[in-house]
Design a protein around this motif. Structure first.
Motif: not given
Lengths: 50, 761
Positions: B156, A18-20, A26-27, A8, A1, B163, A11-12, A4-5, A22-23, A15-16, B159
C-alpha cells in the motif's frame, strides 16, 4: 487557463478515488497471492464441462 | 511402463484401464481410482498442465474433524505442482454444499466456506482424498497474520508513492516544458496540487524512513535512514514554503519519485527474501508439540507430521524428511528406526516412542541454527556497515557545508539524497538469505552466515573417515542363510544386528526362546533347531572348530551354516566428493584415528594423496593448525562427535548431522541430509554469493565516490539526485537477485511432455 481551476481539483479527486479503490482491492486480498494469476493462464477453464 | 498417475514404475500390481481415450497403465488400484475420480469429475486437463507427477495415493485414516462453523482454513498436503492446486480448487468447488473455495497458490493453503446443512468438513476433506490429496485444518498463527498485514501495508505504501509520483510528475510537467510561458496563477495551481498529493506520500508512504531515522536518533547512532529522512523532510518543507509564499523552487516531483524508488527497492528486497526463505519458514512455522514428553508413545497416522523425535516401535512405513534434510526420497521406517519431528509419515500408521520433544527436537534445533545464521554477518558486510556509517557522517557534514557555502538549501538536499549510502545496506542481506536457503535445499544448513566468507576461500579440506567418508553403519557381507540370521538378530538393537535386519519387506521366521549373550551373540530355536549367531568362540561352542573367514558366524549343532564379513562401507557419494573437490583445486587430506593400513587402502581407492592414520584428536588439531600456519584456509568435515577440537580449529567446519547433539550443531555447516555431495555445492554457493555481495559493494561505493564531488559542487539538482539514488538502489537490488552460480537448466519433469498427450488438447 481558467479550465485548470476545474481540471486540477478534478484530477486530485480522481487520484484519491483511485487510491481508495486500490486500497479496497488490497484489503480484499487481491494482491495476497501473486503467483496464482501467472499459473491460472495455463489452467484457464476454457472447456465446457462434460 | 510407468504409472499414468504417479509415474512410478508399474510392477506386479499393475492395472490397465481405459481413460481419456486410450488404455492407461497404473501401478496400483489407488492410482487407478484417483485418476478415474479426477477424470470423471471433469478435471482431466490436470494431466495436461501438471509439471510434476502426483504422489502415489494411500490409505487415509477415517476423517474425524468436527467443525460446525461452515468455514475453515486448510493446509494442503501432497501437492507437487501448480496443477495440483488448480485441481484441488476445482474439486473443492464442485463438491456439493461448498459455497466458496479459494486456494492460495503461494502458501499451499485453502479457505473453504460451506453450508453446514448440506455438507461437513469431513466430507469436504474426503472429496480431496478421493483425488489423492490431503488437507488438515489449521488455525492461522498470529505471526503469519502479522506478516501478512505487514506485507499489505508495504504494498500500500509502495502504491501510494508510485501513484503519487506519477501524478505529481503530471503537475510538474508543464513547468518543465513551458518554462516562462506558464502563467504565475497556473503554476501556483499546479504547485498546490502537487503539495496535496505529496503530503500523503511523505506522511504515509515514507513513514518507514522517518521511523528508522527516529530509532537511529534514539539509539544515538548514525544510520542510513537519517540522511534519507532529512533529505525528504528538508525537500518537502522547502517546497511547501515556496508554495505557500509563492517564491522559489519546488521539487515535489523529486521527493515523491525518490520515495517511490526507495520503497520499490525495499519491497523487492523483502519479497525476494520471503521467497528465498519460504522453505525455512515452513520449518520455523511448524512447531513441535510441546505437550509430549520423552518416553510417551504416540500413534502417527499417514499424512501426519511426527509431533516429536522418536523411535518407531511398531508398524512399517516411510517418511518424507525433505524439510529437514533436503533428501527428497521417501525413507523406509520400521521398528527401531529414528523418526524426526516435522517429517511426514507417508504410508501406514506408526507407533512412535518419543525420545525428544518440543525445543529439544532436531527441527527446533535446525530452526534455532537458521535463526542464528540470519543474525550473524560476514566480516565483509560488517566492514561495509562501518564504511556506511562513516559515509553518512561525511554526507551530513558535506551537505551542511555545501548548503551554507552556496547559500542554497536545495544543494544541501541534493547532497543528502544523492550520496546516501543506502545501496550499501541492500547489497548483502538478501544475497546471504538466498544462499542460505539454497544451501539448505541441498542439504547443507549454514549455521553462521559468516561461514560464506571462509567457504569461498577454502584451499584445503581435511576429512575424517569413520562416520564421514563411511556411513558409520555396519553391513554384513555374505548371502547364506540371511533369513535365519535376520530372524535371530531381529529382537536386538545392537548395531551389528541392524546389519542383518535392514532388509525390507521380509516376513521373519519365528524364533522360539531367544537368548541374548552380551558380547558373544544370540541363541534361539527356529523350526525346532537350535541356532547361534555371534562371534567365533560362541559358535564354535556348538558347531565345533570353524575354519571359514569372517567376523560373525551362524551355526547349528555340529555344523557351521554361514560366515559373514562385517564392514563399514563408504558413503555412496564419497568418491564424488573427492573428485569434485579436486576439480576445484582444493587439496584433500584424509585424517583418521583408524588403523593406518585401513586408512591407506581407503585413500588409495579414493585417490587421496595426503592421508594419515592412527591420529588422536590432538594430532588432527595440529595438522589443521600447521596448514593454517602455511596460509591455507582449511575446511574440516567430520561427524561432529569425536572431532570437536579439530572442527573448532578449522576456518570452516562441516558436520554430518544425523543427530541433534550440540557438538554436531556447533559446526558452521551441518550436512542435514548426510550427503557429502552437499559440500562442493555449498562451496559453489558461497563463491557465487560472495561474488555478488562484492560486486554490489563495488557498485555502491563507486557510485557514491563519483556523485559526492558533483553534488557538493552544486552540479546536481534535487531531481537528478533522487534519480541517481533510486537507480543506484534498484541496480544493487537487481544485482543481488542474480542467479547464484551457474544457471541451472529449467527443470521441467520429463514426464510432463509425455502426459501432455493430444487427447487433452
Amino acid at each position: 487557463m481558467e479550465s485548470l481551476y476545474l481540471l486540477v481539483p478534478l484530477s486530485l479527486a480522481i487520484v484519491f478515488l483511485i487510491g481508495w479503490l486500490f486500497w479496497r482491492a488490497l484489503a480484499g486480498g487481491q494482491f495476497d497471492d501473486l503467483e496464482r494469476p501467472a499459473q491460472e493462464v495455463l489452467m484457464d477453464d476454457d472447456q465446457p464441462r462434460p | 511402463m510407468d504409472c499414468f498417475h504417479c509415474e512410478l514404475p508399474a510392477g506386479s500390481g499393475r492395472r490397465v484401464s481405459r481413460l481419456l481415450g486410450t488404455e492407461r497403465v497404473f501401478c496400483c488400484a489407488g492410482c487407478e481410482a484417483v485418476a478415474h475420480a479426477i477424470v470423471d469429475g471433469g478435471f482431466g486437463r490436470y494431466y495436461g498442465t501438471r509439471m510434476q507427477a502426483a504422489r502415489t495415493p494411500e490409505e487415509f485414516k477415517p476423517v474425524d474433524f468436527s467443525c460446525n462453523s461452515g468455514e475453515a482454513s486448510l493446509i494442503l498436503e501432497r501437492v507437487t505442482c501448480a496443477a495440483c492446486l488448480w485441481l484441488i480448487e476445482q474439486v473443492l468447488r464442485a463438491s456439493p454444499g461448498v459455497r466458496r473455495a479459494d486456494v492460495h497458490f503461494t502458501a499451499h493453503r485453502a479457505r473453504v466456506t460451506w453450508d453446514p446443512a448440506q455438507t461437513s468438513l469431513a466430507r469436504v476433506i474426503a472429496a480431496l482424498r478421493a483425488v489423492g490429496y490431503d488437507a488438515t485444518p489449521y488455525g492461522a498463527r498470529r505471526q503469519q497474520e502479522a506478516d501478512e498485514r505487514e506485507r499489505r501495508t508495504a504494498l500500500w505504501r509502495l502504491f501510494v508513492a508510485a501513484f503519487g509520483a506519477m501524478q505529481v510528475m503530471m503537475y510538474a510537467f508543464p513547468a518543465y516544458v513551458a518554462g516562462g510561458d506558464l502563467s504565475a496563477e497556473a503554476a501556483q495551481v499546479m504547485r498546490w496540487a502537487s503539495l496535496v498529493i505529496t503530503l500523503p506520500v511523505l506522511v504515509f508512504a515514507c513513514r518507514p524512513f522517518f521511523a528508522g531515522a527516529w530509532r537511529e536518533l534514539l539509539g544515538r547512532r548514525l544510520g542510513l535512514e537519517t540522511p534519507i529522512a532529512l533529505g525528504l523532510a528538508g525537500g518537502f518543507v522547502a517546497s511547501a514554503w515556496a508554495t505557500v509564499t509563492g517564491t522559489g523552487e519546488v521539487y515535489f516531483d523529486s521527493i515523491s519519485m525518490l520515495a517511490f524508488l526507495l520503497l520499490a527497492a525495499r519491497y523487492a528486497e523483502s519479497a525476494a527474501r520471503r521467497r528465498a526463505a519460504a522453505a525455512l519458514d515452513r520449518l520455523l512455522h511448524w512447531t513441535p508439540s510441546s505437550s509430549l514428553a520423552a518416553g510417551a508413545r504416540v500413534t502417527v497416522a499417514p499424512g501426519e507430521r511426527f509431533p516429536a523425535d522418536g523411535v518407531v516401535e511398531g508398524g512399517v512405513s516411510s517418511a518424507d524428511e525433505s524439510l529437514l534434510s533436503g533428501e527428497s526420497r521417501a525413507l523406509a521406517k520400521r521398528a527401531g528406526d529414528a523418526v524426526l519431528a516435522g517429517s511426514v509419515n507417508l504410508e501406514q500408521p506408526l507407533v512412535v516412542r518419543v525420545t525428544r520433544a518440543g525445543a529439544e527436537t532436531r527441527a527446533a534445533a535446525i530452526a534455532r541454527l537458521a535463526e542464528r545464521a540470519a543474525a550473524s554477518r560476514p566480516r565483509l558486510v560488517e566492514a561495509a556497515d562501518r564504511i556506511g556509517a562513516a559515509l553518512t557522517q561525511i554526507v551530513l557534514v558535506a551537505a551542511l557545508a555545501a548548503g551554507f557555502y552556496w547559500g542554497d538549501a536545495w544543494i544541501a538536499v541534493a547532497v543528502l539524497v544523492a550520496t546516501c549510502p543506502c545501496a550499501l545496506a541492500l547489497a548483502a542481506p538478501i544475497v546471504l538469505t538466498r544462499a542460505n536457503a539454497a544451501a539448505l535445499a541441498k542439504g547443507a544448513l549454514v549455521t553462521r552466515s559468516s561461514a560464506h566468507e571462509a567457504l569461498e576461500r577454502v584451499t584445503d579440506v581435511v576429512i575424517d573417515k569413520t562416520g564421514t567418508l563411511t556411513a558409520g553403519r555396519i553391513v554384513a557381507a555374505g548371502s547364506d542363510c540371511r533369513d535365519l540370521a535376520a530372524a535371530l538378530e531381529s529382537p536386538s538393537r545392537h548395531p551389528i544386528a541392524r546389519a542383518f535386519t535392514s532388509n525390507e519387506g521380509e516376513s521373519l521366521l519365528k524364533v522360539e526362546s531367544p537368548r541374548n549373550f552380551p558380547g558373544e551373540g544370540i541363541e534361539g530355536t527356529i523350526n525346532g533347531r537350535r541356532l547361534r549367531i555371534g562371534n567365533r568362540a560362541f559358535c564354535e561352542a556348538i558347531a565345533g572348530p570353524i575354519a571359514a573367514q569372517g567376523n560373525v558366524f551362524l551355526a547349528g549343532d555340529g555344523e557351521l551354516l554361514a560366515a559373514y564379513e562385517l564392514s563399514d562401507p563408504l558413503r555412496p557419494d564419497a568418491q564424488r566428493l573427492i573428485d569434485e573437490l579436486r576439480a576445484r583445486n582444493i587439496a584433500v587430506h584424509l585424517a583418521s584415528g583408524d588403523d593406518p593400513a585401513v586408512v591407506e587402502v581407503l585413500a588409495r581407492r579414493l585417490g587421496i594423496e595426503r592421508w594419515q592414520g592412527a591420529m588422536t584428536p590432538q594430532a588432527k588439531h595440529d595438522l589443521v593448525a600447521r596448514l593454517q600456519a602455511e596460509g591455507r584456509v582449511v575446511a574440516v568435515i567430520g561427524d561432529g562427535l569425536n572431532d570437536t577440537p579439530v572442527l573448532a580449529r578449522a576456518d570452516v567446519s562441516f558436520a554430518m548431522g544425523s543427530g541433534a547433539d550440540s557438538a554436531q550443531l556447533s559446526a558452521d555447516v551441518v550436512l542435514t541430509g548426510e550427503r557429502l555431495a552437499s559440500v562442493p555445492e555449498a562451496l559453489d554457493l558461497a563463491r557465487a554469493a560472495m561474488r555478488i555481495v562484492r560486486s554490489g559493494f563495488a557498485w555502491a561505493l563507486a557510485y557514491n565516490a563519483a556523485i559526492l564531488p558533483l553534488a557538493i559542487l552544486g552540479l546536481i539538482g534535487p531531481w537528478e539526485a533522487a534519480l541517481g539514488m533510486g537507480a543506484s538502489s534498484i541496480i544493487v537490488m537487481l544485482n543481488a537477485s542474480r542467479p547464484l552460480g551457474r544457471a541451472q537448466p529449467w527443470k521441467a519433469s520429463t514426464s510432463s511432455s509425455r502426459s501432455r498427450s493430444p487427447s487433452f488438447s
